[in-house]
Scaffold this motif. Structure first.
Motif, PDB file in Angstrom:
ATOM      1  N   UNK A   1       0.827  -1.203   0.000  1.00 28.70           N
ATOM      2  CA  UNK A   1       0.000   0.000   0.000  1.00 28.70           C
ATOM      3  C   UNK A   1       0.862   1.255   0.000  1.00 28.70           C
ATOM      4  N   UNK A   2       1.985   1.207   0.724  1.00 28.38           N
ATOM      5  CA  UNK A   2       2.898   2.354   0.721  1.00 28.38           C
ATOM      6  C   UNK A   2       3.538   2.543  -0.653  1.00 28.38           C
ATOM      7  N   UNK A   3       3.899   1.409  -1.295  1.00 29.65           N
ATOM      8  CA  UNK A   3       4.493   1.490  -2.634  1.00 29.65           C
ATOM      9  C   UNK A   3       3.483   2.060  -3.628  1.00 29.65           C
ATOM     10  N   UNK A   4       2.242   1.541  -3.596  1.00 25.54           N
ATOM     11  CA  UNK A   4       1.209   2.016  -4.520  1.00 25.54           C
ATOM     12  C   UNK A   4       0.911   3.495  -4.300  1.00 25.54           C
ATOM     13  N   UNK A   5       0.886   3.908  -3.024  1.00 28.18           N
ATOM     14  CA  UNK A   5       0.637   5.310  -2.723  1.00 28.18           C
ATOM     15  C   UNK A   5       1.757   6.193  -3.262  1.00 28.18           C
ATOM     16  N   UNK A   6       3.001   5.710  -3.159  1.00 32.16           N
ATOM     17  CA  UNK A   6       4.140   6.482  -3.663  1.00 32.16           C
ATOM     18  C   UNK A   6       4.097   6.596  -5.188  1.00 32.16           C
ATOM     19  N   UNK A   7       3.713   5.506  -5.873  1.00 35.06           N
ATOM     20  CA  UNK A   7       3.646   5.526  -7.341  1.00 35.06           C
ATOM     21  C   UNK A   7       2.603   6.528  -7.816  1.00 35.06           C
TER      22      UNK A   7
END
Length: 713
Positions: free
Chosen positions: A399-405
């Motif tokens: 979720x953190x990765x997707x939010x950053x993307x």
């Protein structure tokens, strides 16, 4: 036997209403409901003719283009077309291959047969709603074109004069509604334009007469002001700024104060009178378009009112099922084939302003505008990670990765990568231009580009994984990135193969391809994005104006080929500067390919003349070689007046109006925002498509349009 006496299936009220809407969107509002046939057979015939309109339009375009491949009339079996070096050749100077007489005749007859077939079919089977305007004039034009084809064959494909190019120039006016309206608008400019042109001509005459009177006996000025005719022509060319300041240099050594006279002439003529001409053309063109938009809006509302009356014959009200039945019939027309059931539901909601689940008469009158809207239903955020790895998708790390993307920080990182990529491209292109690149450097740059390509591929994978491929692909910018990235990777891999000298051209194309990534970076800049939006509207909406410009040059070119074809070639003694000093600029600048030896070369010659306002070199060369002598200069003067002063200024007026419309587009944004609010949680994005000049001017003249609407109500 009348149609009413035939035992044929009759149209329902929804089908008849759809017919009226079809005609209204085509730009031919129905004057009364009785003019619409009531049988299914008539409707099917109408749809056949309407859905094959593109066939007729393509045939017209093909006939126009055929003129560029036909043998010029000065050619004959005994005298082949003159090449630029004075030798005989089968190819024109433009490099366009000529079509031999028999294939030319067959192709011409084939295209005419297509047009005549549809014309007869339309006239016989749809007399009340004929899709061809002015059938009598069109039948005369077809007759003239057929006779011309027979006339060409009678001379074995080498006629002494070609009439077909001039006749073909009239065909688009019958088959392109927007071009016909554009022509009417330009003709409306002529009266006020010629009022100002008369003043400009008088001003030029007085100046040319005074200067000739003062300097006609000065040997240095003999070329420009030796007699009254030459002096007037030099005054005209000075006004166009062609050859400036050569005219003044001829007399400056003799009389320094004469510079003040020329300065006053240029200031008054170029900076004042020509700008007055521009203002007159702008006001006349824009004023005509305003009246046209208002008149067409009134006709449209009346026609749609008839459609509403037909639609409410039975129940007296229009509901969602009625709209669905209406669009079931409208979808049979290819213009509306994209309207599926979901789009119909969205359009019904857009029309239903008061939300009472029925369409009132006033709401129905906006159906044509609603058809210009594009509804985009935003997709749910279903990524492949969520679909195939649901447990991993819900982890905090992903979720953190997707939010950053999806954040701006990720976009900034990619932007920095693109900037570095651009710097590498500049370095590579600089080495190529200085011829300092080597096989080793090419391989190094290809390897670096592979690295950049893999970064861009990782960007695509990350975006797809975080938001889903459907949402990623719906964005046209992402599609552009996708195509360019894979092309870059393929080109870089190709360059990594053993290098040869033949690969140099491929590498240069690869460098140009890499520059396409710049558009992705520019697209994120608000100013650039606004400019792109203007151009997306400008290209389709200005098509009629540019088509008229093309046809205007086409007609002048056809006349030029008939009068001046075959005159320009290197060995022509009339073009020897030793015999005629007026052609030294033409010969010295190596303008040999600017001629009227065929249609393609002639069109490019006139286009070049319009771009620089006036080319005295071409006019002098043609005057030196033509049997008409100096009278040929009137041909180029007329081309300057029509295409440089009238048509070009109309194009300028439209472009200015378009930019004004885009700056005042805030009200449209509010309207679209209000529409989007009607869909609640459906998250519908609504885009307004300005595809015609009429829609652009409707937005510009919104106050006048609203005034008309309020009076009609």
């Amino acid at each position: 036997m009348s149609e009413s006496n035939l035992l044929l299936p009759t149209l329902s009220c929804h089908e008849r209403a759809a017919w009226i809407v079809d005609e209204t969107t085509r730009g031919a509002p129905i004057p009364n409901a009785q003019s619409i046939p009531r049988t299914r057979l008539s409707r099917d015939r109408y749809l056949f003719v309407e859905n094959t309109r593109y066939v007729r339009q393509l045939a017209v375009i093909a006939l126009i283009l055929l003129s560029f491949f036909e043998l010029p009339s000065y050619c004959s079996p005994h005298r082949q077309c003159v090449a630029v070096d004075g030798t005989s050749a089968s190819l024109s100077l433009s490099g366009v291959p000529y079509i031999s007489p028999l294939p030319q005749f067959l192709f011409n007859i084939f295209l005419l047969a297509i047009l005549i077939f549809f014309f007869i079919y339309d006239t016989l089977y749809l007399p009340g709603t004929a899709l061809h305007i002015h059938p009598k004039r069109l039948s005369l034009l077809f007759s003239a074109l057929v006779l011309d084809a027979v006339y060409v064959i009678a001379f074995a494909g080498y006629p002494p004069f070609r009439l077909a190019p001039f006749l073909r120039a009239l065909l688009p006016l019958f088959y392109f509604h927007s071009l016909r309206e554009c022509t009417t608008a330009i003709l409306a400019v002529l009266n006020p334009f010629f009022d100002v042109v008369t003043i400009v001509a008088l001003f030029t005459f007085i100046f040319g007469w005074i200067v000739t009177l003062v300097f006609h006996d000065v040997p240095e000025a003999d070329r420009y002001f030796g007699n009254l005719v030459t002096g007037l022509y030099s005054a005209f060319t000075s006004l166009t700024t062609a050859d400036w300041p050569m005219q003044i240099m001829a007399v400056l050594d003799v009389s320094r104060p004469s510079a003040l006279l020329f300065l006053a002439f240029i200031l008054i003529g170029v900076l004042m009178l020509f700008n007055v001409l521009l203002a007159v053309v702008y006001n006349a063109y824009t004023g005509h378009m305003e009246d046209l938009v208002v008149r067409k809006l009134q006709d449209r509302r009346y026609s749609l009112g008839l459609a509403y009356d037909v639609l409410t014959e039975q129940d007296g009200v229009v509901t969602l099922p009625d709209v669905r039945l209406l669009f079931d019939e409208l979808r049979k027309n290819k213009k509306h084939s994209h309207m599926d059931d979901q789009q119909t539901q969205l359009l019904f909601t857009a029309l239903d302003r008061d939300g009472d689940e029925t369409i009132s008469r006033d709401e129905f009158l906006g159906i044509v505008d609603a058809l210009q809207l594009r509804f985009v239903l935003e997709l749910e955020n279903v990524s492949p990670v969520e679909r195939f790895f649901p447990s991993f998708y819900h982890t905090e790390g992903w979720q953190n990765v997707a939010k950053y993307v999806r954040s701006k920080s990720f976009s900034y990182v990619i932007d920095m990568v693109m900037i570095v990529n651009v710097l590498v491209v500049l370095l590579e292109s600089t080495m190529d231009l200085r011829e300092k690149d080597t096989p080793k450097s090419v391989l190094i740059f290809a390897a670096i580009e592979c690295g950049f390509s893999f970064v861009y591929i990782l960007e695509m994978v990350a975006k797809t994984a975080s938001q889903g491929f459907d949402r990623y692909w719906r964005d046209y910018g992402n599609r552009f990135d996708f195509a360019v990235t894979w092309l870059l990777l393929a080109g870089a891999i190709y360059a990594l193969y053993p290098y040869t000298e033949n690969d140099r051209t491929i590498v240069r194309y690869l460098v140009l391809l890499r520059c396409l990534r710049l558009f992705t970076l520019f697209a994120k800049m608000p100013r650039f994005r606004k400019l792109v939006q203007v151009f997306t509207v400008l290209v389709p909406a200005s098509a009629p104006l540019f088509s008229f410009f093309f046809l205007s040059l086409y007609v002048f070119t056809a006349a030029g080929v008939e009068m001046f074809g075959g005159l320009i070639y290197r060995n022509n003694p009339a073009l020897n500067p030793d015999n005629n000093q007026l052609v030294d600029a033409f010969v010295g600048n190596d303008y040999w390919t600017l001629n009227f030896n065929d249609m393609a070369a002639g069109w490019y010659t006139l286009f070049s003349s319009v771009i620089v306002a006036y080319l005295t070199e071409i006019a002098e060369a043609i005057a030196a070689t033509s049997r008409f002598g100096s009278w040929t200069k009137w041909f180029f003067i007329l081309n300057f007046v029509v295409n440089s002063l009238i048509v070009s200024n109309c194009v300028l007026a439209f472009v200015v109006d378009l930019f004004v419309m885009q700056d005042e587009d805030d009200e449209d944004e509010l309207i679209l925002s209000d529409l989007q609010g009607r869909y609640g949680s459906k998250r519908v994005k609504i885009l307004h498509r300005y595809s015609t000049a009429e829609e652009v001017y409707r937005t510009m003249f919104r106050d006048r349009v609203n005034e008309v609407l309020s009076k009609d109500d």
